[in-house]
Write a protein that holds these residues in place. Structure first.
Motif, PDB file in Angstrom:
ATOM      1  N   VAL A  35       0.747  -1.207   0.029  1.00  0.00           N
ATOM      2  CA  VAL A  35       0.066  -0.024   0.099  1.00  0.00           C
ATOM      3  C   VAL A  35       0.972   1.483  -0.109  1.00  0.00           C
ATOM      4  CG1 VAL A  35      -1.836   1.222   1.141  1.00  0.00           C
ATOM      5  CG2 VAL A  35      -1.804  -1.327   1.243  1.00  0.00           C
ATOM      6  N   ALA A  36       0.556   2.204  -0.818  1.00  0.00           N
ATOM      7  CA  ALA A  36       1.221   3.425  -0.883  1.00  0.00           C
ATOM      8  C   ALA A  36       0.328   4.728  -1.077  1.00  0.00           C
ATOM      9  CB  ALA A  36       2.355   3.653  -1.799  1.00  0.00           C
ATOM     10  N   THR A  37       0.526   5.933  -0.746  1.00  0.00           N
ATOM     11  CA  THR A  37      -0.202   7.031  -0.959  1.00  0.00           C
ATOM     12  C   THR A  37       0.357   7.588  -2.575  1.00  0.00           C
ATOM     13  OG1 THR A  37       1.203   8.591  -0.161  1.00  0.00           O
ATOM     14  CG2 THR A  37      -0.397   7.522   1.321  1.00  0.00           C
ATOM     15  N   GLY A  38      -0.610   8.265  -2.945  1.00  0.00           N
ATOM     16  CA  GLY A  38      -0.754   8.960  -4.187  1.00  0.00           C
ATOM     17  C   GLY A  38       0.404  10.212  -4.176  1.00  0.00           C
ATOM     18  N   SER A  39       0.892  10.533  -2.912  1.00  0.00           N
ATOM     19  CA  SER A  39       1.595  11.492  -2.785  1.00  0.00           C
ATOM     20  C   SER A  39       3.087  11.463  -3.118  1.00  0.00           C
ATOM     21  CB  SER A  39       1.746  12.070  -1.382  1.00  0.00           C
ATOM     22  OG  SER A  39       2.256  11.127  -0.547  1.00  0.00           O
ATOM     23  N   GLY A  40       3.426  10.255  -3.481  1.00  0.00           N
ATOM     24  CA  GLY A  40       5.066   9.782  -3.809  1.00  0.00           C
ATOM     25  C   GLY A  40       5.140  10.170  -5.283  1.00  0.00           C
ATOM     26  N   GLY A  41       3.928  10.366  -6.024  1.00  0.00           N
ATOM     27  CA  GLY A  41       4.383  10.653  -7.364  1.00  0.00           C
ATOM     28  C   GLY A  41       4.096  12.224  -7.427  1.00  0.00           C
ATOM     29  N   LEU A  60      10.435   6.557  -8.629  1.00  0.00           N
ATOM     30  CA  LEU A  60       9.181   7.008  -8.050  1.00  0.00           C
ATOM     31  C   LEU A  60       8.655   5.788  -7.330  1.00  0.00           C
ATOM     32  CD1 LEU A  60       8.396   9.924 -10.282  1.00  0.00           C
ATOM     33  CD2 LEU A  60       9.013  10.221  -8.092  1.00  0.00           C
ATOM     34  N   ALA A  61       8.990   4.569  -7.752  1.00  0.00           N
ATOM     35  CA  ALA A  61       8.096   3.475  -7.449  1.00  0.00           C
ATOM     36  C   ALA A  61       8.028   3.228  -5.861  1.00  0.00           C
ATOM     37  CB  ALA A  61       8.410   2.204  -7.929  1.00  0.00           C
ATOM     38  N   GLN A  87       4.525   6.790 -10.645  1.00  0.00           N
ATOM     39  CA  GLN A  87       4.808   6.001  -9.613  1.00  0.00           C
ATOM     40  C   GLN A  87       5.221   4.362 -10.288  1.00  0.00           C
ATOM     41  OE1 GLN A  87       1.800   7.126  -6.757  1.00  0.00           O
ATOM     42  NE2 GLN A  87       3.347   6.441  -5.164  1.00  0.00           N
ATOM     43  N   VAL A  88       4.299   3.887 -11.094  1.00  0.00           N
ATOM     44  CA  VAL A  88       4.343   2.634 -11.489  1.00  0.00           C
ATOM     45  C   VAL A  88       4.609   2.150 -12.992  1.00  0.00           C
ATOM     46  CG1 VAL A  88       2.500   1.889  -9.605  1.00  0.00           C
ATOM     47  CG2 VAL A  88       2.136   2.218 -12.199  1.00  0.00           C
ATOM     48  N   ALA A  89       4.808   3.432 -13.550  1.00  0.00           N
ATOM     49  CA  ALA A  89       5.097   3.319 -15.347  1.00  0.00           C
ATOM     50  C   ALA A  89       6.433   2.442 -15.482  1.00  0.00           C
ATOM     51  CB  ALA A  89       4.966   4.550 -16.023  1.00  0.00           C
ATOM     52  N   CYS A  90       7.098   2.752 -14.737  1.00  0.00           N
ATOM     53  CA  CYS A  90       8.712   2.021 -15.066  1.00  0.00           C
ATOM     54  C   CYS A  90       8.539   0.403 -14.850  1.00  0.00           C
ATOM     55  CB  CYS A  90       9.764   2.649 -14.149  1.00  0.00           C
ATOM     56  SG  CYS A  90      10.181   4.117 -14.516  1.00  0.00           S
ATOM     57  N   HIS A  91       7.532  -0.104 -14.218  1.00  0.00           N
ATOM     58  CA  HIS A  91       7.498  -1.335 -14.009  1.00  0.00           C
ATOM     59  C   HIS A  91       6.160  -2.006 -14.720  1.00  0.00           C
ATOM     60  CE1 HIS A  91      10.598  -1.492 -10.854  1.00  0.00           C
ATOM     61  NE2 HIS A  91       9.819  -0.400 -10.418  1.00  0.00           N
ATOM     62  N   ASP A  92       5.483  -1.216 -15.335  1.00  0.00           N
ATOM     63  CA  ASP A  92       4.475  -1.670 -16.547  1.00  0.00           C
ATOM     64  C   ASP A  92       3.266  -2.117 -15.590  1.00  0.00           C
ATOM     65  OD1 ASP A  92       5.674  -0.892 -18.853  1.00  0.00           O
ATOM     66  OD2 ASP A  92       6.890  -2.672 -18.906  1.00  0.00           O
TER      67      ASP A  92
END
Length: 305
Positions: A35-41, A60-61, A87-92
């Motif tokens: 679980v993570a918050t959207g603030s990381g992006g 950013l992940a 946050q997740v694009a680099c890991h598809d």
């Protein structure tokens, strides 16, 4: 054990509560959940005292979000969706986007639909829709000083007061053009329904492989929106004596000095949306923006005299 993720808007109690409930459900179903918050992006806004808030794209992940994750659920509005894809694009990692906000133009479903949608996702009963993202970079003396992934648009303008700015813009191998305007917007098809639409740009369906350049309040009748191949890199020079502000997707930005060079290219990373139903772009336009709704009553039959 399969892995799933949850990214939520922690500023909204309903999203926080739903994230906890969903985490428990997925864990009970045998999934390892992160679980993570959207603030990381959210890459942060620059200030004159700190003109660069640079976080490399590939860092950013959140912890646990990696190539082994099957999917993630986003609980929030459009801003959280935009942040989550950075946050997740680099890991598809594909995202099921669930609206806990207002318009939710980028979301797949509403919160009350989540229980049945999760059942479908857990059985693999869904499709993936992939959309173009952009890599936005700022170079100073040929040194990369700032970068970000972009799903909607990049905007360059003056602040805090709006006034005429001058830009020299190169699209691919074509000759540079000069634009005098309050600013310019460079958007993807996904972003064509956002800021560029408000600035007079056309709506572009998501599968069309193009970008569009839209001047903001241009000081010329000849300066209008331009649509071109998304394989063409775009370079923007600021022909001004004062710093400008660049904003990406409305929640990340940096100051651009007169000697800086901005480069925008189609990213190697894509935004992967989980679709429970086949994507129907015109339906979303009609429901969210009122496009194509009849403005007068239509007769059901015609009586001939």
């Amino acid at each position: 054990m399969p892995k799933a993720g949850i990214i939520y808007n922690d500023a909204k109690p309903v999203a926080s509560r739903s994230a906890e409930e969903l985490k428990q459900k997925l864990a009970d179903s045998g999934w390892e959940v992160y679980v993570a918050t959207g603030s990381g992006g959210l890459l942060g806004y620059s200030s004159p005292e700190k003109p660069m808030c640079h976080t490399p794209i590939d860092s950013l992940a959140p912890p646990g979000f990696d190539d082994e994750m099957t999917f993630a659920v986003v609980l929030g509005g459009d801003g959280t969706v935009l942040s989550a894809f950075r946050q997740v694009a680099c890991h598809d990692i594909p995202l099921l986007t669930v609206n806990t906000g207002h318009m939710g133009f980028l979301t797949e479903a509403y919160l009350q639909q989540l229980p049945e949608l999760i059942e479908q996702v857990l059985t693999g009963d869904y499709k993936i829709e992939s959309r173009t993202m952009l890599t936005v970079q700022v170079f100073r003396d040929e040194t990369l000083v700032w970068e970000a992934l972009c799903l909607n648009e990049m905007v360059i303008h003056r602040e805090p007061l709006t006034s005429m700015c001058h830009f020299e813009i190169e699209v691919g191998h074509h000759a540079p053009v000069d634009i005098a305007a309050d600013g310019v917007i460079l958007s993807t098809p996904t972003g064509s329904t956002a800021y560029s639409l408000s600035a007079g740009g056309p709506v572009i369906t998501p599968e069309v492989p193009v970008l569009q350049l839209v001047p903001i309040c241009p000081h010329s009748l000849a300066s209008r929106a331009l649509v071109f191949s998304d394989r063409e890199p775009v370079t923007i020079f600021s022909a001004n004596t004062h710093p400008l502000m660049m904003v990406v997707d409305g929640n990340a930005g940096c100051y651009v000095l007169p000697e800086d060079r901005m480069r925008v290219t189609r990213s190697e990373h894509m935004a992967h949306f989980i679709r429970i139903q086949p994507p129907e772009f015109f339906r979303v336009l009609r429901e969210k923006l009122g496009w194509g709704l009849p403005h007068i009553a239509k007769p059901t039959s015609v009586e001939l005299p």
